[in-house]
Design a protein around this motif. Structure first.
Motif, PDB file in Angstrom:
ATOM      1  N   PRO A 257     -43.613  43.996 -22.158  1.00 48.26           N
ATOM      2  CA  PRO A 257     -43.621  44.971 -21.063  1.00 48.26           C
ATOM      3  C   PRO A 257     -44.957  45.707 -20.998  1.00 48.26           C
ATOM      4  CG  PRO A 257     -42.327  45.791 -22.916  1.00 48.26           C
ATOM      5  CD  PRO A 257     -42.677  44.368 -23.243  1.00 48.26           C
TER       6      PRO A 257
ATOM      7  N   LEU B  99     -42.866  48.083 -13.473  1.00 42.90           N
ATOM      8  CA  LEU B  99     -43.304  49.075 -14.455  1.00 42.90           C
ATOM      9  C   LEU B  99     -44.623  49.715 -14.024  1.00 42.90           C
ATOM     10  CD1 LEU B  99     -42.588  47.480 -17.955  1.00 42.90           C
ATOM     11  CD2 LEU B  99     -41.632  49.608 -17.035  1.00 42.90           C
TER      12      LEU B  99
ATOM     13  N   GLU C 163     -45.758  52.382 -16.068  1.00 43.43           N
ATOM     14  CA  GLU C 163     -46.292  52.852 -17.348  1.00 43.43           C
ATOM     15  C   GLU C 163     -45.369  52.384 -18.458  1.00 43.43           C
ATOM     16  OE1 GLU C 163     -46.511  57.089 -19.756  1.00 43.43           O
ATOM     17  OE2 GLU C 163     -46.896  57.109 -17.602  1.00 43.43           O
ATOM     18  N   HIS C 164     -45.959  51.965 -19.583  1.00 41.56           N
ATOM     19  CA  HIS C 164     -45.171  51.648 -20.768  1.00 41.56           C
ATOM     20  C   HIS C 164     -46.008  51.999 -21.983  1.00 41.56           C
ATOM     21  CE1 HIS C 164     -42.229  49.797 -23.353  1.00 41.56           C
ATOM     22  NE2 HIS C 164     -43.158  49.028 -23.888  1.00 41.56           N
ATOM     23  N   SER C 165     -45.562  52.997 -22.720  1.00 42.42           N
ATOM     24  CA  SER C 165     -46.315  53.470 -23.874  1.00 42.42           C
ATOM     25  C   SER C 165     -45.345  53.977 -24.930  1.00 42.42           C
ATOM     26  CB  SER C 165     -47.279  54.598 -23.452  1.00 42.42           C
ATOM     27  OG  SER C 165     -46.542  55.768 -23.111  1.00 42.42           O
TER      28      SER C 165
ATOM     29  N   SER D 148     -41.594  55.210 -20.709  1.00 39.75           N
ATOM     30  CA  SER D 148     -41.786  54.114 -19.761  1.00 39.75           C
ATOM     31  C   SER D 148     -41.294  54.571 -18.401  1.00 39.75           C
ATOM     32  CB  SER D 148     -41.008  52.873 -20.208  1.00 39.75           C
ATOM     33  OG  SER D 148     -41.458  52.421 -21.472  1.00 39.75           O
TER      34      SER D 148
ATOM     35  N   TRP E  31     -37.525  55.802 -19.119  1.00 41.50           N
ATOM     36  CA  TRP E  31     -36.921  55.528 -20.413  1.00 41.50           C
ATOM     37  C   TRP E  31     -37.575  56.390 -21.484  1.00 41.50           C
ATOM     38  CZ3 TRP E  31     -37.946  51.999 -16.688  1.00 41.50           C
ATOM     39  CH2 TRP E  31     -36.929  51.119 -16.306  1.00 41.50           C
TER      40      TRP E  31
ATOM     41  N   LEU F 258     -36.613  51.464 -23.783  1.00 41.69           N
ATOM     42  CA  LEU F 258     -36.768  50.230 -23.015  1.00 41.69           C
ATOM     43  C   LEU F 258     -36.913  49.027 -23.945  1.00 41.69           C
ATOM     44  CD1 LEU F 258     -37.034  48.693 -20.399  1.00 41.69           C
ATOM     45  CD2 LEU F 258     -39.458  49.302 -20.334  1.00 41.69           C
ATOM     46  N   ASP F 259     -37.674  49.169 -25.016  1.00 37.30           N
ATOM     47  CA  ASP F 259     -37.827  48.062 -25.960  1.00 37.30           C
ATOM     48  C   ASP F 259     -36.476  47.655 -26.536  1.00 37.30           C
ATOM     49  OD1 ASP F 259     -40.707  47.750 -25.868  1.00 37.30           O
ATOM     50  OD2 ASP F 259     -40.823  49.659 -26.912  1.00 37.30           O
TER      51      ASP F 259
END
Length: 202
Positions: A19, A43, A45-47, A51, A145, A150-151
């Motif tokens: 992701p 998506l 942003e995913h950090s 997310s 999330w 999310l992971d």
């Protein structure tokens, strides 16, 4: 229900994408969450902090003309506000597809997500943005999330992570975006493209 059909048999056999901003989350067939059944989420942003994403395929009955009329000339048909997610439904997110040859990095009002796919700064003047885009969508709200959530959902088999195409954001009204995205993936995902939102409809 979702675990029985999909988690072990299907997900563990797939080559998985990571992701990241600009990737799609495609909800798994039979997902338990009614909020995200047959959704396609882009998506943003995913950090490690959080997310954020926008649901691309939930159109509302609200016309852009009534909600954000200043952006009407930029928005692709159908010119309706889309429901981006359950968080902050009164906030707006703009996504667009740039014209061929536009250097995204030269325009501070655009943030690159993938290929010609951008997030549009809605504080900008529409007249400044319009010449840069072939089409745009406006979304009310977004999905969010917590760190690690999310992971965990991806690992459980709730989502497929796949690349986005610019056309996903401005798909026509008659398109079945969830099915179309599933059909263009590697096997066996195309086999699930016609999976109903409700098993009782099958």
């Amino acid at each position: 229900m979702a675990d029985f059909f999909y988690a072990d048999r299907l997900f563990n056999g797939l080559e998985r994408e990571e992701p990241a901003a600009g990737m799609l989350l495609v909800s798994a067939p039979g997902m338990d969450s009614r909020k995200f059944v047959r959704t396609v989420v882009l998506l943003l942003e995913h950090s490690v902090r959080s997310s954020l994403g926008v649901v691309l395929n939930r159109r509302s009955d609200v016309a852009v003309h009534n909600a954000l009329p200043q952006w009407l000339e930029c928005v692709a048909e159908p010119q309706a506000l889309y429901i981006g997610g359950p968080v902050s439904p009164r906030s707006a997110v703009g996504l667009g597809v740039t014209r061929p040859g536009v250097a995204i990095e030269d325009h501070a009002v655009l943030t690159r997500l993938a290929n010609r796919l951008v997030q549009v700064d809605l504080r900008a003047e529409p007249a400044e943005v319009a010449p840069l885009l072939t089409g745009m969508r406006l979304f009310g709200g977004y999905a969010q999330w917590e760190p690690g959530q999310l992971d965990d959902e991806i690992e459980r088999g709730d989502w497929f992570v796949v690349p986005a195409l610019p056309s996903d954001v401005i798909a026509p009204a008659a398109a079945d975006l969830w099915g179309d995205v599933m059909r263009r993936q590697a096997m066996p995902l195309p086999l699930y493209a016609t999976f109903p939102a409700d098993l009782e409809d099958n």
